[in-house]
Design a protein around this motif. Structure first.
Motif, short mmCIF file in Angstrom:
data_model
loop_
_atom_site.label_atom_id
_atom_site.label_comp_id
_atom_site.label_asym_id
_atom_site.label_seq_id
_atom_site.Cartn_x
_atom_site.Cartn_y
_atom_site.Cartn_z
N LYS A 71 27.30 29.34 -22.06
CA LYS A 71 27.08 30.67 -22.65
C LYS A 71 27.06 30.64 -24.18
N THR A 72 26.35 29.69 -24.72
CA THR A 72 26.21 29.63 -26.18
C THR A 72 25.05 30.49 -26.65
N LEU A 73 24.25 31.01 -25.72
CA LEU A 73 23.18 31.94 -26.09
C LEU A 73 23.66 33.37 -25.87
N ARG A 74 23.09 34.26 -26.65
CA ARG A 74 23.47 35.66 -26.50
C ARG A 74 22.83 36.24 -25.25
N GLU A 75 23.60 36.88 -24.42
CA GLU A 75 23.10 37.66 -23.28
C GLU A 75 22.16 36.88 -22.35
N ASN A 76 21.95 37.45 -21.17
CA ASN A 76 20.88 37.02 -20.29
C ASN A 76 20.90 35.53 -19.98
N GLY A 77 22.10 34.96 -19.84
CA GLY A 77 22.23 33.53 -19.61
C GLY A 77 21.51 33.05 -18.36
N PHE A 78 21.45 33.91 -17.38
CA PHE A 78 20.77 33.63 -16.12
C PHE A 78 19.33 33.19 -16.37
N TYR A 79 18.66 33.94 -17.23
CA TYR A 79 17.26 33.67 -17.55
C TYR A 79 17.09 32.28 -18.15
N TYR A 80 18.01 31.90 -19.02
CA TYR A 80 17.93 30.62 -19.75
C TYR A 80 18.66 29.47 -19.05
N GLN A 81 19.18 29.71 -17.83
CA GLN A 81 20.07 28.76 -17.16
C GLN A 81 21.29 28.43 -18.03
N ASP A 82 21.76 29.47 -18.73
CA ASP A 82 22.98 29.30 -19.54
C ASP A 82 24.14 30.03 -18.87
N ASP A 83 23.97 30.37 -17.59
CA ASP A 83 25.01 31.12 -16.88
C ASP A 83 26.02 30.21 -16.19
N VAL A 84 25.55 29.09 -15.66
CA VAL A 84 26.38 28.17 -14.87
C VAL A 84 26.01 26.75 -15.30
N PRO A 85 26.98 25.86 -15.49
CA PRO A 85 26.63 24.47 -15.82
C PRO A 85 25.72 23.85 -14.77
N VAL A 86 24.82 22.97 -15.22
CA VAL A 86 23.85 22.38 -14.30
C VAL A 86 24.54 21.75 -13.10
N ARG A 87 25.65 21.07 -13.35
CA ARG A 87 26.27 20.33 -12.24
C ARG A 87 26.99 21.26 -11.26
N ASP A 88 27.17 22.51 -11.62
CA ASP A 88 27.85 23.44 -10.72
C ASP A 88 26.90 24.39 -9.99
N ALA A 89 25.65 24.44 -10.41
CA ALA A 89 24.73 25.44 -9.84
C ALA A 89 24.35 25.07 -8.41
N GLU A 90 24.03 26.10 -7.62
CA GLU A 90 23.68 25.89 -6.21
C GLU A 90 22.18 25.97 -5.95
N VAL A 91 21.45 26.57 -6.88
CA VAL A 91 20.03 26.82 -6.62
C VAL A 91 19.34 27.03 -7.96
N LEU A 92 18.04 26.80 -8.01
CA LEU A 92 17.30 27.09 -9.22
C LEU A 92 17.15 28.60 -9.37
N ARG A 93 17.23 29.05 -10.62
CA ARG A 93 17.29 30.49 -10.86
C ARG A 93 16.82 30.77 -12.28
N GLY A 94 16.58 32.06 -12.54
CA GLY A 94 16.10 32.47 -13.86
C GLY A 94 14.65 32.05 -14.05
N HIS A 95 14.23 31.98 -15.30
CA HIS A 95 12.85 31.64 -15.65
C HIS A 95 12.48 30.29 -15.02
N ALA A 96 11.42 30.29 -14.22
CA ALA A 96 11.15 29.14 -13.36
C ALA A 96 10.78 27.89 -14.15
N VAL A 97 9.95 28.04 -15.17
CA VAL A 97 9.54 26.86 -15.94
C VAL A 97 10.77 26.27 -16.65
#
Lengths: 626, 626
Positions: free
Chosen positions: B223-249
């Motif tokens: 969460k080093t980016l302001r807001e909307n972490g989900f979109y930037y994949q800044d919501d959950v660490p890569v190694r903890d995520a369960e599925v691809l999410r947010g902006h697809a590219v």
């Protein structure tokens, strides 16, 4: 007369709140919560976020030393005006003295920011800001002016001329001076000024306001805005369009204004154009809940039959715009089906958009919530989650709370109309009607527990005029409805029409309409792709939904229902026969994707408006059929 | 070696374009069109719109007199770099001297804009612009740097060290200096620098680039980016995520970088995390075409099973990101199913995203186009229609054309890999392979008209090493496949695995894989709501679609198909038995919405990639079943 829409001509005459009032039941309770909670809640947030203080800052010329830094988005003034409108209706309804004092104080703060020439906006045209009308596409200046004017209509009709109304007159005159022939011959990117000016003309008798509204309507579709005309309804003239399109709230506010202009100018072609667009929109672009605007991107109407429930935007404000449009069409045409749509929207969009406590709101109202989202964080003063599965206290774009507040405050007017023959009842709610028909008094009382119960009783309290007709709307879904006249004779009532009872009514006479409100399975048109193979349950006008909390195992994706059995009511809840599956993941397409028989279950449903009032849950209206 | 991804370890070793080349067929033709048309087309637009001239202006210090007015969006530099990468691959493939001269000239123009300390961006940090790294969320500075570095990898491997590579080294060093420990410990809002730095480390041997890539990967989800972490994949660490999410590219570029870092650092947990996310994404968030990113809003992955075909975004660049990810997983794991997905995406997303003439592009690739949209106006230099039903020449956000250009230019590398036992064939296309296995030469030739024909013949041209294994990917859909060894013996080939043939191959030996490419009905998992009650036709890896041009009456909404009959091939076209209805409009929900039996018809389909190459038409992949 205390009513928001008062055409000078039309099939039906609206009643004012001095002629019709709610006397109990759901809508009466909503009005009470609106008065006791929602209006104060909105006022709190408008102060908390300095959206009212913006007016003070403009008045104080705070820009002197530094660029004027204002709070909120460019359209935040409109929230102040919509709340003022809600307050004006509420003051008219109850005479609340505290609220009146607040209204007068707010009026002074708003008025202090008005320029000498009538211009009034806290986002443009003040020192340090972009010039007036430098961004018609996105500046929302005329949109804000329109909401001020609509509030002034409410104030004028509920109270009479005062400083608020004078502020609005100066604004309206300024708009006519600036945007009349030879002036800026363009439109605002968000329709609203049209419907506002047309009604202000009715309320004040100023013909130039109507003419200016007419000019704005005619300018739509002339491509005076840069790019993206589709979004702003600037792609095709209103009278040439075939269907509602682009941003849904804009499209519906524009339609409302176009009807007003058409009615006042006798422009049958324009009225027919809006009716045609409405009919196709209802047939091809409307969700089961009455929600309109099927796509999140641009908050817009989707294409015909593009009605995916999970990405249904169905914005609360679009519901309000649809009620505005349908009500004007009711008055213009006298047809009953517009009331069907108002009822559907009111029960399923508007009633659910506000939390039972009146202090949290849905901005979007999708029919399918795939995941059990948590509540928006309390730490977020402004929720950016316009589209989550939980209601939020406020939004950065917070159009819906104040819009809902003004709508609930005036809701009684949608119950009934009159004409020279009698009274038409459009919404079945406990209410007292005391009006004049062809010059003589006619008073009725509606008693009902509808839609929990299908019996609607209309008692005559006074009739000074001999033979009258009482017309009761029979919803199109009401197969098997019947009506019983004062003579005690019961006859079938044709769904999709008014059941009309004509008699020389005496005080104490009763009419009874019986509507079938057992829960029923509803299937979609085969062209509605996104819900093919699904069924929904409706109970009267109320759309039901399933929440994952009530599904054994909690996975709503694994639920299918058995539509061969009718839904049953037990202890006040509706249950459906269902199966709960346990499917394996893998590439989800193939010759025969894995399925299983599932375990049988009986799953309770709940009214869509009551979704998300328990623990976070997944939710769906359309249930896949076994 | 001339290959875009060269891990230091892994189950399989990639081949370079000096070891594998396309010798005919569809992909060879695409490469030819890419070379003769697309690359020049992109160059034309980048000059026309001054997106290359931005570099000249920075170099000339044009900001002196007035604020620097640059052309294009903040990420337009990346288009120049992706085109440079395409050119580098193409020069490596064909030795095109004209293109080499253009590349050298472009290098000089880019290099002239580089700051003394290595910083290079035309949108930030130059006189009159916002400061460097003042908007990490949306500034795209590291994203642009990443594309420059990926182009440098291509140049280094196709040509060797030169000024372009030196520019990229200075950029990479600057990034490490600025974003290393104690520096700006944040991430870029658009992943790309990670995958670029990791490969640049492989290509240059500079360990600090890998370490910086690792740091960026680890910082995601902090969460080093302001807001909307989900979109930037800044919501959950890569190694903890369960599925691809947010902006697809973003999600897919990040996954690619994470795999590279995991492989190079031996981080099994991180690799498994990406595999887990990929598996769930494939099972629940991927369209039949292999398209990923199901929602227009945010160009993002939708929720599980939210796979509406009409609002499927399925961005062309997300297809490229998915190929990048799947290829890295192929190399890391040696599993065949990643190749299935590459094949599906290549045939259905990438091949259709470029017009047959190579000069028009789809940005979004929905599986259902509801209306017969006209071509974007020729007058529109930049199409804002990212999502229309017709290909556009260029876009204001024009990521896809250059991205497709670089991908087609390097496409041969996806055909095959090697390990110490032999060669694995992942994509069945006419190709020549000449590599070394365990130190000795092994040369093969693939001959096939696949997927028009199911026979794939692999001829041994040279084998200096005795016993080898040739492994041929058998797609998961290929029920009934068989493989014939050089001994002439035919045995069943298990779908979803490699068919492995081990022998002491002699020049002239042949292996033959037979895949069933008759058209077949495909049904969706019952949890994919939006296409319930529909079926699609696939032919080998090719997804077919219906266009309204081929439906009697022209209304695709009125078509249903009869899946009891297999699709038939006649004169090279696939036909399905269907009914064409004529349904009336009205409220589209009720106890038994109107339907009719319809008129029987036989409707031809066409490959999805060839949609919108005739007159404007409505189109759909998923066909409602009778």
């Amino acid at each position: 007369m205390r009513t928001p829409v008062m055409p000078s001509t039309g099939a039906l005459r609206p009643l004012g709140t001095e002629e019709v009032r709610l006397t109990g039941g759901h809508w009466s309770e909503r009005q009470a919560v609106n008065a006791s909670a929602t209006i104060r809640h909105c006022l709190h947030w408008l102060e908390e976020l300095d959206w009212i203080a913006n007016f003070d800052r403009v008045a104080a010329g705070e820009a002197a030393g530094r660029p004027f830094q204002r709070a909120g988005r460019e359209f935040s003034d409109s929230e102040v005006y919509k709340l003022a409108e809600a307050m004006a209706w509420e003051i008219g309804r109850t005479g609340d003295a505290d609220l009146e004092a607040t209204f007068v104080e707010l009026t002074a703060r708003i008025g202090a920011a008005q320029h000498e020439d009538g211009y009034l906006n806290t986002a443009f045209g003040n020192p340090g800001q972009e010039p007036r009308y430098s961004n018609l596409e996105w500046g929302h200046e005329l949109y804000c002016a329109g909401h001020l004017i609509q509030a002034a209509v409410a104030r004028l009709r509920n109270h009479g001329e005062d400083e608020f109304v004078r502020i609005a007159r100066r604004v309206a005159d300024h708009v006519c001076d600036t945007f009349g022939p030879g002036g800026i011959e363009r439109i605002c990117g968000h329709a609203e000024i049209e419907v506002a000016l047309a009604e202000f003309a009715r309320a004040t008798g100023e013909a130039r306001y109507l003419e200016q509204a007419r000019l704005f309507i005619e300018r739509h579709g002339r491509k005076t805005l840069r790019e993206n005309g589709f979004y702003y309804q600037d792609d095709v003239p209103v009278r040439d369009a075939e269907v509602l399109r682009g941003h849904a709230v804009r499209a519906l506010y524009l339609s409302s204004g176009a009807i007003d202009v058409a009615v006042e100018t006798g422009d049958r072609e324009l009225l027919d154009a809006v009716r045609r667009q409405w009919d196709r929109t209802v047939a091809r672009r409307t969700h089961l809940t009455g929600g309109m605007g099927s796509q999140y991107a641009d908050e817009a109407f989707g294409r015909d039959f593009a009605l995916g429930p999970d990405r249904a935007y169905a914005e609360s404000c679009a519901g309000i715009g649809a009620v505005m449009t349908a009500w004007r069409l009711t008055l213009a045409t006298g047809e009953s089906h517009y009331g069907d749509m108002i009822e559907r929207i009111a029960w399923n969009v508007l009633a659910g958009a506000v939390a039972p406590d009146g202090k949290a709101f849905f901005y979007a109202n999708p029919l399918h919530q795939r995941t059990a989202d948590p509540d928006p964080s309390d730490g977020d003063a402004l929720s950016h989650v316009h589209a989550g599965g939980r209601r939020a206290k406020w939004f950065d774009v917070s159009c819906c709370p104040t819009n809902l507040a003004r709508t609930f405050a005036q809701f009684a007017v949608y119950v009934a109309t009159a004409d020279d023959q009698g009274v038409q009842i459009h919404q079945h709610a406990p209410a007292a009607i005391d009006t004049r028909v062809a010059g003589t008094r006619f008073a009725l009382r509606i008693s009902t527990a509808y839609p929990d119960d299908g019996a609607i009783t209309v008692s005559v309290e006074a009739n000074d005029g001999g033979e009258r007709t009482v017309s009761l709307r029979v919803p199109a879904w009401a197969a098997g409805a019947s009506v019983t006249g004062p003579d005690g004779e019961t006859r079938p009532a044709e769904p999709g029409t008014f059941a009309r009872v004509t008699a020389d009514f005496q005080a104490g006479d009763e009419i009874r309409l019986d509507l079938p409100v057992e829960p029923r399975w509803t299937l979609p048109d085969p062209r509605v792709d996104a819900v093919r193979g699904c069924a929904a349950v409706e109970q009267g006008p109320v759309v039901l939904c399933a929440e994952s909390l009530d599904v054994p195992g909690g996975d709503l994706d694994e639920l299918t229902v058995d539509t061969s059995a009718a839904p049953v009511v037990r202890d006040g809840r509706v249950y459906v026969a269902a199966h709960v599956h346990d499917r394996a993941d893998g590439w989800p397409y193939g010759p025969a994707p894995a399925d299983d028989d599932g375990k049988t279950a009986e799953v309770p449903l709940l009214p869509f408006r009551l979704r998300a009032t328990r623990e976070p849950a997944a939710m769906r209206v359309w249930l896949p059929v076994d």
